[in-house]
Scaffold this motif. Structure first.
Motif, mmCIF file in Angstrom:
data_model
loop_
_atom_site.group_PDB
_atom_site.id
_atom_site.type_symbol
_atom_site.label_atom_id
_atom_site.label_comp_id
_atom_site.label_asym_id
_atom_site.label_seq_id
_atom_site.Cartn_x
_atom_site.Cartn_y
_atom_site.Cartn_z
ATOM 1 N N ASN A 17 0.862 -1.181 0.000
ATOM 2 C CA ASN A 17 0.000 0.000 0.000
ATOM 3 C C ASN A 17 0.897 1.229 0.000
ATOM 4 O O ASN A 17 1.913 1.275 0.677
ATOM 5 N N ASP A 18 0.528 2.234 -0.772
ATOM 6 C CA ASP A 18 1.292 3.479 -0.875
ATOM 7 C C ASP A 18 2.723 3.258 -1.357
ATOM 8 O O ASP A 18 3.637 3.979 -0.974
ATOM 9 N N PHE A 19 2.922 2.272 -2.208
ATOM 10 C CA PHE A 19 4.246 1.985 -2.753
ATOM 11 C C PHE A 19 4.593 3.034 -3.808
ATOM 12 O O PHE A 19 3.845 3.226 -4.771
ATOM 13 N N PRO A 20 5.727 3.732 -3.674
ATOM 14 C CA PRO A 20 6.094 4.791 -4.629
ATOM 15 C C PRO A 20 6.740 4.215 -5.898
ATOM 16 O O PRO A 20 7.917 4.467 -6.189
ATOM 17 N N ALA A 21 5.999 3.460 -6.656
ATOM 18 C CA ALA A 21 6.534 2.718 -7.798
ATOM 19 C C ALA A 21 7.196 3.615 -8.835
ATOM 20 O O ALA A 21 8.281 3.297 -9.328
ATOM 21 N N THR A 22 6.578 4.727 -9.171
ATOM 22 C CA THR A 22 7.126 5.591 -10.215
ATOM 23 C C THR A 22 8.482 6.153 -9.806
ATOM 24 O O THR A 22 9.431 6.139 -10.593
ATOM 25 N N LYS A 23 8.602 6.621 -8.587
ATOM 26 C CA LYS A 23 9.869 7.191 -8.121
ATOM 27 C C LYS A 23 10.953 6.123 -8.040
ATOM 28 O O LYS A 23 12.118 6.375 -8.382
ATOM 29 N N ILE A 24 10.580 4.940 -7.614
ATOM 30 C CA ILE A 24 11.557 3.844 -7.542
ATOM 31 C C ILE A 24 12.000 3.447 -8.944
ATOM 32 O O ILE A 24 13.188 3.264 -9.198
ATOM 33 N N ARG A 25 11.060 3.333 -9.883
ATOM 34 C CA ARG A 25 11.403 2.981 -11.268
ATOM 35 C C ARG A 25 12.360 4.008 -11.850
ATOM 36 O O ARG A 25 13.348 3.662 -12.492
ATOM 37 N N ARG A 26 12.109 5.281 -11.626
ATOM 38 C CA ARG A 26 12.989 6.326 -12.162
ATOM 39 C C ARG A 26 14.408 6.193 -11.606
ATOM 40 O O ARG A 26 15.386 6.342 -12.331
ATOM 41 N N GLU A 27 14.512 5.915 -10.314
ATOM 42 C CA GLU A 27 15.844 5.774 -9.709
ATOM 43 C C GLU A 27 16.530 4.505 -10.204
ATOM 44 O O GLU A 27 17.748 4.489 -10.416
ATOM 45 N N LEU A 28 15.766 3.446 -10.416
ATOM 46 C CA LEU A 28 16.341 2.215 -10.977
ATOM 47 C C LEU A 28 16.892 2.481 -12.380
ATOM 48 O O LEU A 28 17.975 2.015 -12.727
ATOM 49 N N GLU A 29 16.146 3.211 -13.176
ATOM 50 C CA GLU A 29 16.610 3.540 -14.531
ATOM 51 C C GLU A 29 17.843 4.440 -14.477
ATOM 52 O O GLU A 29 18.797 4.229 -15.222
ATOM 53 N N ARG A 30 17.835 5.422 -13.584
ATOM 54 C CA ARG A 30 18.969 6.340 -13.472
ATOM 55 C C ARG A 30 20.240 5.612 -13.057
ATOM 56 O O ARG A 30 21.317 5.867 -13.583
ATOM 57 N N THR A 31 20.097 4.659 -12.144
ATOM 58 C CA THR A 31 21.262 3.921 -11.642
ATOM 59 C C THR A 31 21.582 2.687 -12.488
ATOM 60 O O THR A 31 22.580 2.021 -12.250
ATOM 61 N N GLU A 32 20.715 2.387 -13.450
ATOM 62 C CA GLU A 32 20.875 1.224 -14.331
ATOM 63 C C GLU A 32 20.938 -0.085 -13.545
ATOM 64 O O GLU A 32 21.694 -0.997 -13.877
ATOM 65 N N LEU A 33 20.098 -0.173 -12.516
ATOM 66 C CA LEU A 33 19.987 -1.414 -11.744
ATOM 67 C C LEU A 33 18.801 -2.226 -12.240
ATOM 68 O O LEU A 33 17.733 -1.680 -12.531
ATOM 69 N N GLU A 34 18.984 -3.548 -12.326
ATOM 70 C CA GLU A 34 17.864 -4.435 -12.597
ATOM 71 C C GLU A 34 17.089 -4.597 -11.296
ATOM 72 O O GLU A 34 17.607 -4.335 -10.215
ATOM 73 N N CYS A 35 15.838 -5.050 -11.389
ATOM 74 C CA CYS A 35 15.009 -5.104 -10.186
ATOM 75 C C CYS A 35 14.106 -6.331 -10.167
ATOM 76 O O CYS A 35 13.531 -6.709 -11.187
#
Length: 113
Positions: free
Chosen positions: A41-59
């Motif tokens: 609940n209230d998971f900040p998916a968009t912000k996490i996805r953006r940071e994953l893309e910026r850092t080039e980490l798989e998830c």
């Protein structure tokens, strides 16, 4: 070989306050991260996805099934309740995860209920 680590080592409820950890993991040589939470609940998916893309980490995601949840319980009601929880969690994380896992779950979950 790729290296990944679970955020469960730091928190059972990864959220916006933990985003800086992703860059640190990348700096230390990680290729991926497993985001761990018991409740999405209230998971900040968009912000996490953006940071994953910026850092080039798989998830990958960890849904923390414990206690009353099990996909292998003898009681079909427990298995059904568990699948409902998984689907609810997946519905709240679509921007953070790859959908290959959904296809796998749909294919293999039929025998669980």
């Amino acid at each position: 070989m790729k290296y990944s680590i679970s955020t469960f080592l730091w928190t059972a409820a990864f959220n916006e306050s933990n985003l800086a950890l992703l860059a640190q993991l990348k700096e230390h040589g990680c290729d991926g991260v497993e985001i761990a939470r018991f409740d999405y609940n209230d998971f900040p998916a968009t912000k996490i996805r953006r940071e994953l893309e910026r850092t080039e980490l798989e998830c990958t995601m960890c849904f923390g099934l414990s206690g009353e949840y099990s996909l292998i319980d003898d009681d079909s009601r427990v298995r059904q309740k568990t699948l409902r929880r998984i689907w609810r969690n997946l519905a709240s994380t679509p921007e953070a995860i790859a959908y290959e896992g959904l296809a796998f779950l749909k294919q293999h979950a039929k025998g669980c209920v």
